[in-house]
Design a protein around this motif. Sequence first.
Motif, short mmCIF file in Angstrom:
data_model
loop_
_atom_site.label_atom_id
_atom_site.label_comp_id
_atom_site.label_asym_id
_atom_site.label_seq_id
_atom_site.Cartn_x
_atom_site.Cartn_y
_atom_site.Cartn_z
N VAL A 1 77.38 46.37 13.54
CA VAL A 1 76.51 46.26 14.71
C VAL A 1 77.32 46.66 15.94
CG1 VAL A 1 75.18 44.67 16.15
CG2 VAL A 1 75.14 44.43 13.66
N LEU A 2 76.75 47.51 16.77
CA LEU A 2 77.37 47.93 18.02
C LEU A 2 76.68 47.18 19.15
CD1 LEU A 2 79.16 49.86 19.71
CD2 LEU A 2 77.21 51.44 19.68
N ILE A 3 77.45 46.45 19.94
CA ILE A 3 76.94 45.72 21.10
C ILE A 3 77.53 46.36 22.35
CG2 ILE A 3 76.87 43.50 22.31
CD1 ILE A 3 77.13 42.14 19.55
N VAL A 4 76.68 46.79 23.25
CA VAL A 4 77.12 47.40 24.51
C VAL A 4 76.48 46.60 25.65
CG1 VAL A 4 77.14 49.47 25.94
CG2 VAL A 4 77.28 49.68 23.45
N LEU A 5 77.30 46.03 26.49
CA LEU A 5 76.82 45.24 27.64
C LEU A 5 77.33 45.89 28.91
CD1 LEU A 5 77.61 41.77 26.12
CD2 LEU A 5 75.36 42.78 26.38
N LEU A 6 76.42 46.17 29.83
CA LEU A 6 76.76 46.80 31.10
C LEU A 6 76.24 45.95 32.24
CD1 LEU A 6 75.55 50.40 30.22
CD2 LEU A 6 77.88 49.54 30.08
N GLY A 7 76.97 45.92 33.34
CA GLY A 7 76.49 45.32 34.57
C GLY A 7 76.57 43.82 34.65
N ASP A 8 77.45 43.20 33.89
CA ASP A 8 77.59 41.75 34.02
C ASP A 8 78.27 41.40 35.33
OD1 ASP A 8 76.36 40.51 31.79
OD2 ASP A 8 77.92 41.33 30.50
N ASN B 1 80.46 39.06 36.23
CA ASN B 1 81.88 38.69 36.28
C ASN B 1 82.56 38.98 34.95
OD1 ASN B 1 81.81 36.27 34.53
ND2 ASN B 1 80.58 35.41 36.19
N ALA B 2 83.85 38.88 34.93
CA ALA B 2 84.64 39.30 33.77
C ALA B 2 84.43 38.43 32.54
CB ALA B 2 86.13 39.33 34.15
N GLN B 3 83.91 37.22 32.68
CA GLN B 3 83.69 36.36 31.52
C GLN B 3 82.26 36.44 31.00
OE1 GLN B 3 85.31 35.08 34.39
NE2 GLN B 3 87.21 35.67 33.40
N ALA B 4 81.33 36.85 31.82
CA ALA B 4 79.92 36.84 31.44
C ALA B 4 79.64 37.70 30.23
CB ALA B 4 79.06 37.29 32.61
N HIS B 5 80.30 38.88 30.13
CA HIS B 5 79.96 39.75 29.01
C HIS B 5 80.40 39.17 27.68
CE1 HIS B 5 84.05 41.09 29.63
NE2 HIS B 5 83.75 41.91 30.61
N PHE B 6 81.48 38.40 27.64
CA PHE B 6 81.88 37.76 26.38
C PHE B 6 80.86 36.71 25.95
CE2 PHE B 6 86.05 39.24 27.96
CZ PHE B 6 86.39 40.04 26.87
N HIS B 7 80.40 35.91 26.88
CA HIS B 7 79.37 34.90 26.57
C HIS B 7 78.07 35.57 26.14
CE1 HIS B 7 81.86 31.62 27.94
NE2 HIS B 7 82.09 32.27 29.07
N ASN B 8 77.71 36.65 26.82
CA ASN B 8 76.49 37.37 26.47
C ASN B 8 76.60 38.00 25.08
OD1 ASN B 8 75.29 36.73 28.90
ND2 ASN B 8 75.93 38.63 29.89
N ALA B 9 77.76 38.51 24.72
CA ALA B 9 77.96 39.09 23.39
C ALA B 9 77.80 38.03 22.31
CB ALA B 9 79.33 39.76 23.29
N VAL B 10 78.36 36.85 22.52
CA VAL B 10 78.22 35.75 21.56
C VAL B 10 76.75 35.35 21.43
CG1 VAL B 10 78.76 33.32 21.14
CG2 VAL B 10 80.56 34.90 21.86
N ASP B 11 76.05 35.23 22.55
CA ASP B 11 74.63 34.87 22.52
C ASP B 11 73.81 35.94 21.81
OD1 ASP B 11 75.17 32.54 23.90
OD2 ASP B 11 74.54 33.35 25.84
N LEU B 12 74.09 37.21 22.08
CA LEU B 12 73.36 38.30 21.45
C LEU B 12 73.61 38.33 19.95
CD1 LEU B 12 71.53 40.71 21.79
CD2 LEU B 12 73.52 42.08 22.37
N ARG B 13 74.84 38.15 19.53
CA ARG B 13 75.15 38.13 18.10
C ARG B 13 74.47 36.94 17.43
NH1 ARG B 13 78.23 35.98 14.32
NH2 ARG B 13 78.89 37.30 12.60
N ARG B 14 74.48 35.80 18.07
CA ARG B 14 73.81 34.62 17.52
C ARG B 14 72.31 34.91 17.32
NH1 ARG B 14 75.54 30.58 20.93
NH2 ARG B 14 77.26 30.21 19.51
#
Length: 64
Positions: free
Chosen positions: A35-42, A44-57
Amino acid sequence: MFVNDPFRIGLQKTGFTNEAGHCLIIVTMVGCHPVLIVLLGDPNAQAHFHNAVDLRRWIVTAQR
């Protein structure tokens, strides 16, 4: 995270530009599927990691 389904990351790249904001690209396995996860425009620097975990979940839950 998931006891029986760890977040196996094959590739990870972070970045930042004024135009795109904080960005994250991750290639991971969900079950037997890459699975390829691409997150743009978060914001702050920590938000994209949290968003990736939420998206994978969400992806793992949707498969069940």
